[in-house]
Design a protein around this motif. Structure first.
Motif, PDB file in Angstrom:
ATOM      1  N   ASN A 284       0.842  -1.187   0.000  1.00  0.00           N
ATOM      2  CA  ASN A 284       0.000   0.000   0.000  1.00  0.00           C
ATOM      3  C   ASN A 284       0.883   1.246   0.000  1.00  0.00           C
ATOM      4  OD1 ASN A 284      -2.752  -1.327   0.483  1.00  0.00           O
ATOM      5  ND2 ASN A 284      -1.503  -2.149   2.156  1.00  0.00           N
ATOM      6  N   LEU A 285       0.932   1.916  -1.144  1.00  0.00           N
ATOM      7  CA  LEU A 285       1.747   3.112  -1.298  1.00  0.00           C
ATOM      8  C   LEU A 285       0.898   4.346  -1.045  1.00  0.00           C
ATOM      9  CD1 LEU A 285       4.544   4.276  -2.304  1.00  0.00           C
ATOM     10  CD2 LEU A 285       3.447   4.481  -4.544  1.00  0.00           C
ATOM     11  N   LEU A 286       1.396   5.237  -0.210  1.00  0.00           N
ATOM     12  CA  LEU A 286       0.677   6.467   0.072  1.00  0.00           C
ATOM     13  C   LEU A 286       1.221   7.597  -0.792  1.00  0.00           C
ATOM     14  CD1 LEU A 286       0.355   6.381   3.975  1.00  0.00           C
ATOM     15  CD2 LEU A 286      -1.285   5.604   2.257  1.00  0.00           C
ATOM     16  N   VAL A 287       0.311   8.300  -1.459  1.00  0.00           N
ATOM     17  CA  VAL A 287       0.673   9.455  -2.281  1.00  0.00           C
ATOM     18  C   VAL A 287      -0.253  10.604  -1.924  1.00  0.00           C
ATOM     19  CG1 VAL A 287       1.508   8.026  -4.191  1.00  0.00           C
ATOM     20  CG2 VAL A 287      -0.882   8.799  -4.176  1.00  0.00           C
ATOM     21  N   LYS A 288       0.122  11.789  -2.389  1.00  0.00           N
ATOM     22  CA  LYS A 288      -0.757  12.949  -2.248  1.00  0.00           C
ATOM     23  C   LYS A 288      -1.260  13.343  -3.620  1.00  0.00           C
ATOM     24  CE  LYS A 288       2.191  15.502   0.073  1.00  0.00           C
ATOM     25  NZ  LYS A 288       2.763  16.644   0.828  1.00  0.00           N
ATOM     26  N   VAL A 289      -2.575  13.479  -3.734  1.00  0.00           N
ATOM     27  CA  VAL A 289      -3.212  13.894  -4.975  1.00  0.00           C
ATOM     28  C   VAL A 289      -3.823  15.269  -4.725  1.00  0.00           C
ATOM     29  CG1 VAL A 289      -4.944  13.353  -6.718  1.00  0.00           C
ATOM     30  CG2 VAL A 289      -3.682  11.506  -5.593  1.00  0.00           C
ATOM     31  N   ASP A 290      -3.187  16.279  -5.319  1.00  0.00           N
ATOM     32  CA  ASP A 290      -3.572  17.674  -5.033  1.00  0.00           C
ATOM     33  C   ASP A 290      -3.629  17.916  -3.527  1.00  0.00           C
ATOM     34  OD1 ASP A 290      -3.646  18.498  -7.639  1.00  0.00           O
ATOM     35  OD2 ASP A 290      -5.816  18.308  -7.872  1.00  0.00           O
ATOM     36  N   GLY A 291      -2.656  17.344  -2.808  1.00  0.00           N
ATOM     37  CA  GLY A 291      -2.526  17.565  -1.371  1.00  0.00           C
ATOM     38  C   GLY A 291      -3.272  16.588  -0.497  1.00  0.00           C
ATOM     39  N   GLU A 292      -4.189  15.793  -1.065  1.00  0.00           N
ATOM     40  CA  GLU A 292      -4.976  14.836  -0.283  1.00  0.00           C
ATOM     41  C   GLU A 292      -4.286  13.473  -0.297  1.00  0.00           C
ATOM     42  OE1 GLU A 292      -9.267  12.460  -0.476  1.00  0.00           O
ATOM     43  OE2 GLU A 292      -8.808  14.060  -1.906  1.00  0.00           O
ATOM     44  N   ILE A 293      -4.141  12.858   0.880  1.00  0.00           N
ATOM     45  CA  ILE A 293      -3.487  11.548   0.960  1.00  0.00           C
ATOM     46  C   ILE A 293      -4.400  10.471   0.377  1.00  0.00           C
ATOM     47  CG2 ILE A 293      -2.627   9.764   2.519  1.00  0.00           C
ATOM     48  CD1 ILE A 293      -1.547  11.933   4.305  1.00  0.00           C
ATOM     49  N   VAL A 294      -3.818   9.675  -0.514  1.00  0.00           N
ATOM     50  CA  VAL A 294      -4.523   8.578  -1.177  1.00  0.00           C
ATOM     51  C   VAL A 294      -3.651   7.328  -1.068  1.00  0.00           C
ATOM     52  CG1 VAL A 294      -5.348   7.714  -3.412  1.00  0.00           C
ATOM     53  CG2 VAL A 294      -5.713  10.110  -2.796  1.00  0.00           C
ATOM     54  N   ALA A 295      -4.272   6.173  -0.833  1.00  0.00           N
ATOM     55  CA  ALA A 295      -3.539   4.900  -0.766  1.00  0.00           C
ATOM     56  C   ALA A 295      -3.703   4.155  -2.088  1.00  0.00           C
ATOM     57  CB  ALA A 295      -4.050   4.046   0.384  1.00  0.00           C
ATOM     58  N   VAL A 296      -2.612   3.552  -2.549  1.00  0.00           N
ATOM     59  CA  VAL A 296      -2.612   2.794  -3.798  1.00  0.00           C
ATOM     60  C   VAL A 296      -2.143   1.374  -3.494  1.00  0.00           C
ATOM     61  CG1 VAL A 296      -1.753   2.663  -6.155  1.00  0.00           C
ATOM     62  CG2 VAL A 296      -2.044   4.895  -5.066  1.00  0.00           C
ATOM     63  N   GLY A 297      -3.012   0.388  -3.773  1.00  0.00           N
ATOM     64  CA  GLY A 297      -2.701  -0.992  -3.454  1.00  0.00           C
ATOM     65  C   GLY A 297      -2.315  -1.803  -4.675  1.00  0.00           C
ATOM     66  N   VAL A 298      -1.201  -2.549  -4.563  1.00  0.00           N
ATOM     67  CA  VAL A 298      -0.740  -3.447  -5.619  1.00  0.00           C
ATOM     68  C   VAL A 298      -0.196  -4.708  -4.964  1.00  0.00           C
ATOM     69  CG1 VAL A 298      -0.151  -1.548  -7.191  1.00  0.00           C
ATOM     70  CG2 VAL A 298       1.607  -2.481  -5.669  1.00  0.00           C
ATOM     71  N   PRO A 299      -0.124  -5.820  -5.687  1.00  0.00           N
ATOM     72  CA  PRO A 299       0.507  -7.014  -5.110  1.00  0.00           C
ATOM     73  C   PRO A 299       1.933  -6.705  -4.649  1.00  0.00           C
ATOM     74  CG  PRO A 299      -0.645  -7.569  -7.129  1.00  0.00           C
ATOM     75  CD  PRO A 299      -0.658  -6.075  -7.032  1.00  0.00           C
ATOM     76  N   GLY A 300       2.358  -7.372  -3.594  1.00  0.00           N
ATOM     77  CA  GLY A 300       3.643  -7.065  -2.985  1.00  0.00           C
ATOM     78  C   GLY A 300       4.845  -7.289  -3.867  1.00  0.00           C
ATOM     79  N   ASP A 301       4.705  -8.110  -4.903  1.00  0.00           N
ATOM     80  CA  ASP A 301       5.839  -8.360  -5.795  1.00  0.00           C
ATOM     81  C   ASP A 301       5.858  -7.397  -6.976  1.00  0.00           C
ATOM     82  OD1 ASP A 301       3.535  -9.428  -6.919  1.00  0.00           O
ATOM     83  OD2 ASP A 301       4.591 -11.082  -7.899  1.00  0.00           O
ATOM     84  N   ARG A 302       4.993  -6.381  -6.968  1.00  0.00           N
ATOM     85  CA  ARG A 302       4.945  -5.413  -8.063  1.00  0.00           C
ATOM     86  C   ARG A 302       5.205  -4.009  -7.532  1.00  0.00           C
ATOM     87  NH1 ARG A 302       3.051  -8.355 -12.641  1.00  0.00           N
ATOM     88  NH2 ARG A 302       3.827  -6.500 -13.749  1.00  0.00           N
ATOM     89  N   GLU A 303       5.589  -3.115  -8.470  1.00  0.00           N
ATOM     90  CA  GLU A 303       5.848  -1.727  -8.109  1.00  0.00           C
ATOM     91  C   GLU A 303       4.771  -0.830  -8.731  1.00  0.00           C
ATOM     92  OE1 GLU A 303       8.143  -0.750  -6.029  1.00  0.00           O
ATOM     93  OE2 GLU A 303       9.000  -2.764  -5.815  1.00  0.00           O
ATOM     94  N   VAL A 304       4.497   0.296  -8.070  1.00  0.00           N
ATOM     95  CA  VAL A 304       3.548   1.273  -8.606  1.00  0.00           C
ATOM     96  C   VAL A 304       4.259   2.111  -9.667  1.00  0.00           C
ATOM     97  CG1 VAL A 304       2.115   3.274  -8.090  1.00  0.00           C
ATOM     98  CG2 VAL A 304       2.226   1.361  -6.473  1.00  0.00           C
ATOM     99  N   ASP A 305       3.652   2.223 -10.834  1.00  0.00           N
ATOM    100  CA  ASP A 305       4.157   3.084 -11.901  1.00  0.00           C
ATOM    101  C   ASP A 305       3.572   4.481 -11.675  1.00  0.00           C
ATOM    102  OD1 ASP A 305       4.595   4.483 -14.308  1.00  0.00           O
ATOM    103  OD2 ASP A 305       4.646   2.626 -15.467  1.00  0.00           O
ATOM    104  N   LEU A 306       4.409   5.373 -11.133  1.00  0.00           N
ATOM    105  CA  LEU A 306       3.910   6.711 -10.811  1.00  0.00           C
ATOM    106  C   LEU A 306       3.515   7.488 -12.069  1.00  0.00           C
ATOM    107  CD1 LEU A 306       6.377   7.694  -7.948  1.00  0.00           C
ATOM    108  CD2 LEU A 306       3.971   7.051  -7.732  1.00  0.00           C
ATOM    109  N   GLY A 307       4.166   7.175 -13.198  1.00  0.00           N
ATOM    110  CA  GLY A 307       3.773   7.814 -14.451  1.00  0.00           C
ATOM    111  C   GLY A 307       2.366   7.429 -14.853  1.00  0.00           C
ATOM    112  N   VAL A 389       3.983  -1.316 -12.591  1.00  0.00           N
ATOM    113  CA  VAL A 389       5.048  -1.299 -13.587  1.00  0.00           C
ATOM    114  C   VAL A 389       4.969  -2.604 -14.372  1.00  0.00           C
ATOM    115  CG1 VAL A 389       7.546  -1.314 -13.928  1.00  0.00           C
ATOM    116  CG2 VAL A 389       6.541   0.154 -12.178  1.00  0.00           C
ATOM    117  N   VAL A 390       4.895  -2.492 -15.700  1.00  0.00           N
ATOM    118  CA  VAL A 390       4.803  -3.679 -16.545  1.00  0.00           C
ATOM    119  C   VAL A 390       6.125  -4.441 -16.502  1.00  0.00           C
ATOM    120  CG1 VAL A 390       4.427  -4.515 -18.892  1.00  0.00           C
ATOM    121  CG2 VAL A 390       3.122  -2.570 -18.034  1.00  0.00           C
TER     122      VAL A 390
END
Length: 565
Positions: A284-307, A389-390
């Motif tokens: 569960n990666l935490l990011v800010k979207v226009d200042g608001e905290i949002v959680a992004v969930g992916v399987p543990g063996d994968r990475e979030v593609d921020l692009g 990330v593919v």
């Protein structure tokens, strides 16, 4: 001396034996060493005489094929007012990449990165009836982007030359036809340039619109990663790859079980501690979207593609959270976040986090994780977005075969913009029924200066550049091996070739050794090298193919005929 002949004794060119210290890519090294370009500052380059010849040849090919589809060339300013870009929101959306400046009166301006707004205003002023459409307009012009890390020579600069064209139609069917014309023109352009390329599905990003494809030149120096399927014709930019949510068979899962997991704030440490594969865990990666905290969930063996994530959420600004963001948020435990119980946080998940799947994830308590956390039972997903990330071997969306990854340079991009910009400027024409019709648009770009770098990446060897004949700075490089007789013969041959219409570079430099001249000829990369050497007195010269290295000794007249043939 004929106008088609350039004597190196009068040419401003300084070749280098060694690679520039800051050069990382092959094109950067060779274009500087061969005297095609010179660096002025980070991301800012001067084009020298040889470089200008190649750049203009690329532009010529682009112009010829654009003209062939009925496009009309114009030239718009690079210095642009702020207001049109405010009207479309791109004044803010472009962020730090936009060069902004003020005049002496304090009015805001920008240096154009792309010209959708200005072309839309031009057509609104010039076209008032359906009879004025369809129309395709284009320009070849310098563009500006304030790159955070300009690098790789002319591949990623702050100033670059680009062909941008725009189509204007009254119907969606007309837009589809304009898009098809550009797509076919681009294929012809890159074939003529000698660029190996792939057409891949893409995302529109800040441009907006619907359908979008990229033209990519495979190269080790490429900053774009794309995927292709070895079994079918599927190909896409990694940011455009989609994943189908798996069908999860109904299964009984036990209740949520909390686990004591001290000092396991990362997936790696958690998987090792529990003796489970990383794929069994939920990251569960935490990011800010226009200042608001949002959680992004992916399987543990994968990475979030921020692009990818940024593209999905555009025009909102996406950034990673910092340590300060956890202050005053007891519900967010750094390193131990889980989606269950995150009532005040929007939860975005990859489609792999399907309803009915069970995971090991954070328990929202220090040094504690939870097992049997089931999607749809213990937590809900607010939005499903394909954000991982593919990886090599991921299933092809078309046929299921494992995808392959490759690197490439983006050399062209085509978009069906639709009515985004026409709506912003109320671009209407009078229709056949006498009522206003909202115009629909396409946008189509080719990196002209970037194509030069891509060609240098694809057409080079250990000795230097090997330009395709269509865009080379000359058709033939005549080398006088040194003695007066050889120089006289070389200049005579150059004169005859130039008079017959060939573009000739002749090395008549005095005091330069034959070895240096031969090395420079290999480095500069003209496709045919003609040497007036040891058998000049016999009227025999050597003809060499730069790409294959094949050499042949021929009488002068036959050599001239071969070059012209």
């Amino acid at each position: 001396m004929a106008a088609q002949v350039q004597r190196m004794s009068r040419l401003m060119v300084k070749t280098l034996r060694d690679d520039p210290a800051d050069a990382e890519t092959l094109s950067h090294k060779l274009l500087v060493r061969a005297g095609y370009v010179r660096r002025n500052a980070a991301g800012i380059w001067s084009w020298l005489p040889l470089g200008m010849r190649v750049l203009e040849n690329v532009a010529r090919v682009v112009r010829e094929e654009m003209d062939a589809i009925g496009a009309q060339e114009v030239l718009l300013p690079a210095l642009l007012p702020k207001e049109p870009y405010q009207a479309t929101g791109r004044w803010d959306e472009y962020g730090a990449e936009l060069f902004r400046l003020q005049d002496r009166k304090g009015a805001d301006y920008l240096l154009g990165p792309t010209h959708e707004e200005i072309f839309t205003q031009l057509v609104k002023d010039q076209c008032t009836s359906y009879k004025d459409l369809p129309v395709i307009l284009y320009q070849i012009q310098t563009k500006y982007r304030d790159e955070a890390r300009p690098r790789s020579g002319i591949l990623r600069g702050r100033e670059f030359q680009m062909k941008d064209s725009y189509s204007f139609d009254t119907t969606d069917e007309g837009l589809a036809e304009s898009y098809r014309l550009h797509r076919e023109a681009y294929i012809k352009i890159f074939q003529r340039l000698g660029l190996e390329h792939r057409i891949v599905s893409a995302v529109s990003g800040a441009m907006g619109g619907s359908a979008s494809e990229e033209f990519l030149a495979p190269a080790a120096a490429g900053e774009d990663t794309f995927v292709y399927c070895p079994s079918c014709d599927y190909a896409a930019n990694t940011e455009a790859v989609t994943f189908k949510a798996p069908v999860v068979e109904a299964a009984e899962h036990g209740p949520v079980e909390e686990l004591d997991t001290p000092d396991t704030p990362t997936i790696e440490t958690l998987a090792e501690h529990l003796g489970v594969p990383a794929s069994a865990t939920l990251k569960n990666l935490l990011v800010k979207v226009d200042g608001e905290i949002v959680a992004v969930g992916v399987p543990g063996d994968r990475e979030v593609d921020l692009g990818k994530l940024g593209d999905h959420l555009a025009p909102a600004e996406v950034e990673l959270v910092t340590a300060e963001d956890f202050e005053g948020r007891p519900d967010l435990v750094r390193g131990y976040v889980g989606p269950q119980g995150l009532d005040k946080v929007r939860y975005i998940a990859d489609p792999r986090i399907a309803s009915g799947t069970a995971w090991i994830t954070g328990a929202n308590k220090p040094d504690t994780h939870a097992r049997n956390v089931v999607c749809g039972r213990d937590f809900e997903v607010d939005d499903y977005l394909d954000v991982v990330v593919v990886e090599d071997g991921d299933p092809c969306p078309s046929c299921g075969t494992g995808l392959k990854l490759d690197r490439a340079i983006e050399i062209g991009h085509i978009f069906q913009l639709g009515r985004k910009y026409a709506d912003a400027f109320q671009l209407d024409v009078l229709g056949q029924n006498g009522k206003p019709v909202r115009v629909t648009m396409g946008s189509y770009g080719i990196g002209v200066s970037r194509a030069v770098a891509a060609l240098a990446e694809q057409h080079a060897d250990e000795q230097g550049l090997c330009w395709p004949r269509e865009i080379a700075p000359a058709d033939v490089h005549v080398v006088a091996a040194g003695k007066a007789l050889q120089t006289e013969l070389a200049l005579d041959i150059a004169e005859k070739l130039g008079a017959a219409g060939a573009r000739v570079l002749v090395d008549d430099r005095a005091g330069v050794s034959p070895g240096v001249k031969f090395t420079d000829a290999e480095l500069i990369g003209v496709p045919t090298i003609l040497v007036a050497g040891r058998r000049s007195a016999e009227g025999v010269v050597e003809l060499k193919d730069r790409r294959t290295g094949e050499r042949e000794e021929l009488p002068v007249d036959e050599a001239i005929a071969r070059v012209l043939g």
